[in-house]
Design a protein around this motif. Sequence first.
Motif, PDB file in Angstrom:
ATOM      1  N   GLY A 121      34.716  15.176  25.611  1.00  8.87           N
ATOM      2  CA  GLY A 121      35.383  14.555  26.500  1.00  8.87           C
ATOM      3  C   GLY A 121      34.954  13.157  26.892  1.00  8.87           C
ATOM      4  N   GLU A 122      33.453  13.281  27.186  1.00 11.12           N
ATOM      5  CA  GLU A 122      32.733  12.053  27.579  1.00 11.12           C
ATOM      6  C   GLU A 122      32.240  11.367  26.121  1.00 11.12           C
ATOM      7  OE1 GLU A 122      29.951  12.853  30.943  1.00 11.12           O
ATOM      8  OE2 GLU A 122      30.174  14.720  29.716  1.00 11.12           O
ATOM      9  N   GLU A 123      31.881  10.159  26.357  1.00 15.53           N
ATOM     10  CA  GLU A 123      31.337   9.541  25.308  1.00 15.53           C
ATOM     11  C   GLU A 123      30.240   8.407  25.703  1.00 15.53           C
ATOM     12  OE1 GLU A 123      34.907   7.432  23.384  1.00 15.53           O
ATOM     13  OE2 GLU A 123      34.291   5.483  24.580  1.00 15.53           O
ATOM     14  N   ALA A 124      29.548   7.874  24.834  1.00 21.36           N
ATOM     15  CA  ALA A 124      28.502   6.930  25.357  1.00 21.36           C
ATOM     16  C   ALA A 124      28.447   5.815  24.124  1.00 21.36           C
ATOM     17  CB  ALA A 124      27.127   7.509  25.156  1.00 21.36           C
ATOM     18  N   VAL A 125      28.664   4.674  24.266  1.00 20.21           N
ATOM     19  CA  VAL A 125      28.660   3.439  23.447  1.00 20.21           C
ATOM     20  C   VAL A 125      27.167   2.913  23.518  1.00 20.21           C
ATOM     21  CG1 VAL A 125      29.671   1.271  23.049  1.00 20.21           C
ATOM     22  CG2 VAL A 125      30.925   2.799  23.979  1.00 20.21           C
ATOM     23  N   PHE A 126      26.700   2.335  22.337  1.00 18.95           N
ATOM     24  CA  PHE A 126      25.460   1.773  22.538  1.00 18.95           C
ATOM     25  C   PHE A 126      25.452   0.474  21.598  1.00 18.95           C
ATOM     26  CE2 PHE A 126      25.727   4.978  18.860  1.00 18.95           C
ATOM     27  CZ  PHE A 126      25.395   4.185  17.783  1.00 18.95           C
ATOM     28  N   GLY A 127      24.590  -0.454  22.168  1.00 17.26           N
ATOM     29  CA  GLY A 127      24.650  -1.830  21.542  1.00 17.26           C
ATOM     30  C   GLY A 127      23.963  -2.681  22.585  1.00 17.26           C
ATOM     31  N   ARG A 128      24.113  -3.906  22.223  1.00 17.67           N
ATOM     32  CA  ARG A 128      23.461  -5.132  23.137  1.00 17.67           C
ATOM     33  C   ARG A 128      24.168  -5.403  24.124  1.00 17.67           C
ATOM     34  NH1 ARG A 128      24.284 -10.578  22.051  1.00 17.67           N
ATOM     35  NH2 ARG A 128      25.221  -9.883  19.733  1.00 17.67           N
ATOM     36  N   SER A 129      25.487  -5.189  24.387  1.00 14.83           N
ATOM     37  CA  SER A 129      26.173  -5.509  25.596  1.00 14.83           C
ATOM     38  C   SER A 129      25.583  -4.867  26.833  1.00 14.83           C
ATOM     39  CB  SER A 129      27.711  -5.238  25.418  1.00 14.83           C
ATOM     40  OG  SER A 129      28.415  -5.247  26.435  1.00 14.83           O
ATOM     41  N   PRO A 130      25.959  -5.229  27.987  1.00 15.43           N
ATOM     42  CA  PRO A 130      25.314  -4.801  29.189  1.00 15.43           C
ATOM     43  C   PRO A 130      26.475  -3.659  29.549  1.00 15.43           C
ATOM     44  CG  PRO A 130      26.246  -6.923  29.588  1.00 15.43           C
ATOM     45  CD  PRO A 130      26.159  -6.898  28.193  1.00 15.43           C
ATOM     46  N   GLU A 131      27.466  -3.712  29.143  1.00 11.65           N
ATOM     47  CA  GLU A 131      28.720  -2.719  29.155  1.00 11.65           C
ATOM     48  C   GLU A 131      28.365  -1.240  28.858  1.00 11.65           C
ATOM     49  OE1 GLU A 131      32.380  -4.528  27.889  1.00 11.65           O
ATOM     50  OE2 GLU A 131      32.192  -6.210  29.292  1.00 11.65           O
ATOM     51  N   CYS A 132      27.422  -1.557  27.674  1.00  9.07           N
ATOM     52  CA  CYS A 132      27.340  -0.320  26.997  1.00  9.07           C
ATOM     53  C   CYS A 132      26.333   0.874  27.804  1.00  9.07           C
ATOM     54  CB  CYS A 132      26.281  -0.355  25.814  1.00  9.07           C
ATOM     55  SG  CYS A 132      27.073  -1.312  24.630  1.00  9.07           S
ATOM     56  N   ALA A 133      26.770   2.184  27.547  1.00 13.44           N
ATOM     57  CA  ALA A 133      25.839   3.181  28.217  1.00 13.44           C
ATOM     58  C   ALA A 133      24.369   3.201  27.944  1.00 13.44           C
ATOM     59  CB  ALA A 133      26.596   4.601  27.815  1.00 13.44           C
ATOM     60  N   PHE A 134      24.076   2.798  26.619  1.00 16.39           N
ATOM     61  CA  PHE A 134      22.808   2.654  26.073  1.00 16.39           C
ATOM     62  C   PHE A 134      22.632   1.402  25.543  1.00 16.39           C
ATOM     63  CE2 PHE A 134      23.202   7.182  26.004  1.00 16.39           C
ATOM     64  CZ  PHE A 134      22.080   7.557  26.462  1.00 16.39           C
ATOM     65  N   GLN A 135      22.057   0.324  26.400  1.00 14.20           N
ATOM     66  CA  GLN A 135      22.089  -0.926  26.130  1.00 14.20           C
ATOM     67  C   GLN A 135      20.554  -1.060  25.527  1.00 14.20           C
ATOM     68  OE1 GLN A 135      21.306  -3.988  29.195  1.00 14.20           O
ATOM     69  NE2 GLN A 135      22.434  -5.663  28.071  1.00 14.20           N
ATOM     70  N   ILE A 136      20.790  -1.508  24.180  1.00 11.74           N
ATOM     71  CA  ILE A 136      19.613  -1.954  23.305  1.00 11.74           C
ATOM     72  C   ILE A 136      18.855  -3.355  23.768  1.00 11.74           C
ATOM     73  CG2 ILE A 136      18.666  -1.905  20.962  1.00 11.74           C
ATOM     74  CD1 ILE A 136      20.055   0.650  21.856  1.00 11.74           C
ATOM     75  N   ASP A 137      18.159  -3.774  23.230  1.00 12.74           N
ATOM     76  CA  ASP A 137      17.644  -5.086  23.713  1.00 12.74           C
ATOM     77  C   ASP A 137      18.798  -6.134  23.626  1.00 12.74           C
ATOM     78  OD1 ASP A 137      15.998  -7.410  23.841  1.00 12.74           O
ATOM     79  OD2 ASP A 137      14.586  -7.042  21.992  1.00 12.74           O
ATOM     80  N   PRO A 138      18.953  -6.742  24.837  1.00  9.72           N
ATOM     81  CA  PRO A 138      19.859  -7.650  25.068  1.00  9.72           C
ATOM     82  C   PRO A 138      19.795  -9.008  24.400  1.00  9.72           C
ATOM     83  CG  PRO A 138      18.806  -7.372  26.992  1.00  9.72           C
ATOM     84  CD  PRO A 138      18.075  -6.379  26.254  1.00  9.72           C
ATOM     85  N   ASP A 139      18.265  -9.282  24.111  1.00  2.68           N
ATOM     86  CA  ASP A 139      17.959 -10.524  23.316  1.00  2.68           C
ATOM     87  C   ASP A 139      17.700 -10.429  22.068  1.00  2.68           C
ATOM     88  OD1 ASP A 139      17.752 -11.730  26.030  1.00  2.68           O
ATOM     89  OD2 ASP A 139      15.705 -10.692  26.128  1.00  2.68           O
ATOM     90  N   ASP A 140      18.138  -9.249  21.241  1.00  2.00           N
ATOM     91  CA  ASP A 140      18.059  -8.989  19.762  1.00  2.00           C
ATOM     92  C   ASP A 140      19.464  -9.268  19.409  1.00  2.00           C
ATOM     93  OD1 ASP A 140      17.625  -8.486  17.447  1.00  2.00           O
ATOM     94  OD2 ASP A 140      16.540  -6.643  17.791  1.00  2.00           O
ATOM     95  N   THR A 141      19.706 -10.497  19.085  1.00  2.00           N
ATOM     96  CA  THR A 141      21.171 -10.843  18.496  1.00  2.00           C
ATOM     97  C   THR A 141      21.392 -10.339  17.365  1.00  2.00           C
ATOM     98  OG1 THR A 141      20.495 -13.154  17.825  1.00  2.00           O
ATOM     99  CG2 THR A 141      21.080 -12.882  20.064  1.00  2.00           C
ATOM    100  N   ALA A 142      20.557  -9.885  16.566  1.00  2.00           N
ATOM    101  CA  ALA A 142      20.750  -9.061  15.075  1.00  2.00           C
ATOM    102  C   ALA A 142      21.529  -7.783  15.453  1.00  2.00           C
ATOM    103  CB  ALA A 142      19.411  -8.995  14.503  1.00  2.00           C
ATOM    104  N   ILE A 143      21.550  -7.232  16.561  1.00  2.00           N
ATOM    105  CA  ILE A 143      22.195  -6.023  16.969  1.00  2.00           C
ATOM    106  C   ILE A 143      23.948  -6.423  17.582  1.00  2.00           C
ATOM    107  CG2 ILE A 143      22.266  -4.197  18.612  1.00  2.00           C
ATOM    108  CD1 ILE A 143      19.060  -4.182  18.243  1.00  2.00           C
ATOM    109  N   SER A 144      24.713  -5.536  17.082  1.00  2.00           N
ATOM    110  CA  SER A 144      25.845  -5.754  17.569  1.00  2.00           C
ATOM    111  C   SER A 144      26.078  -5.659  18.915  1.00  2.00           C
ATOM    112  CB  SER A 144      27.019  -4.993  16.692  1.00  2.00           C
ATOM    113  OG  SER A 144      26.905  -5.135  15.359  1.00  2.00           O
ATOM    114  N   ARG A 145      27.186  -6.327  19.599  1.00  2.00           N
ATOM    115  CA  ARG A 145      27.343  -5.902  21.010  1.00  2.00           C
ATOM    116  C   ARG A 145      27.556  -4.356  21.364  1.00  2.00           C
ATOM    117  NH1 ARG A 145      29.175 -11.120  20.111  1.00  2.00           N
ATOM    118  NH2 ARG A 145      31.380 -10.321  19.927  1.00  2.00           N
TER     119      ARG A 145
END
Length: 219
Positions: free
Chosen positions: A21-45
């Motif tokens: 029932g819960e979920e976790a989004v990951f990616g470059r965006s600050p909206e993600c529960a797991f924010q990957i390197d925000p400066d690494d533009t090779a990663i999807s938002r």
Amino acid sequence: MDSSLAITMSFGALSRTMSPGEEAVFGRSPECAFQIDPDDTAISRKAGVVRAENDVWFVVNTSVACTLEIVDDFGFPSVLAPGRKRPLQGEMRIRLSGNQKHEIVVHAPLTDAPVTEDEPEGQPTAIGASVALTPEERAVLVALFAGYLHEGAKYDPYPRTYDAAAARLRMTPSKVRKKVEYLRTRLTRAGVPNMDGLLNLAQYVLAKRLITKDDLGLL
């Protein structure tokens, strides 16, 4: 929270446990529960999401262009294309390739659902079960296939060369090769198919858990 259905995700110092029932989004965006390197533009938002369907956890690649690498609990990698999903069971890793590698570690519950349909009746296959490793053979296998067993930046899903393994064990390359050939011969005689090449041997010993990451201490 039903702990038997919970999943735990970890990225660096960040860890989160979720129930269906819960979920976790990951990616470059600050909206993600797991924010990957925000400066690494090779990663999807928004590179992907982990969520449950009918109490089975999945990772979904939500990127329109980038793939994900999923490493199962045996250490085998596979590519998850955009728009595709993959079930999560046991300890698995989600790897994102940008300007550098990023890794999310997942601990998911094991399901009772059968892996294959219409499982044939009868005794389970015991091919190769009679072959036991000697301590030296185990050390040789760990030296050759340590890359599969490591996590994070040290993870490297390719066999090492005989020379590299020999250097780690302070053996001669010819001795390492002879140990492997003797083991391969015994496995072939025990009915294990396709024992030619280090890659096939790696797949067999890892799938059978003849070596695990606990054996890295042998090096």
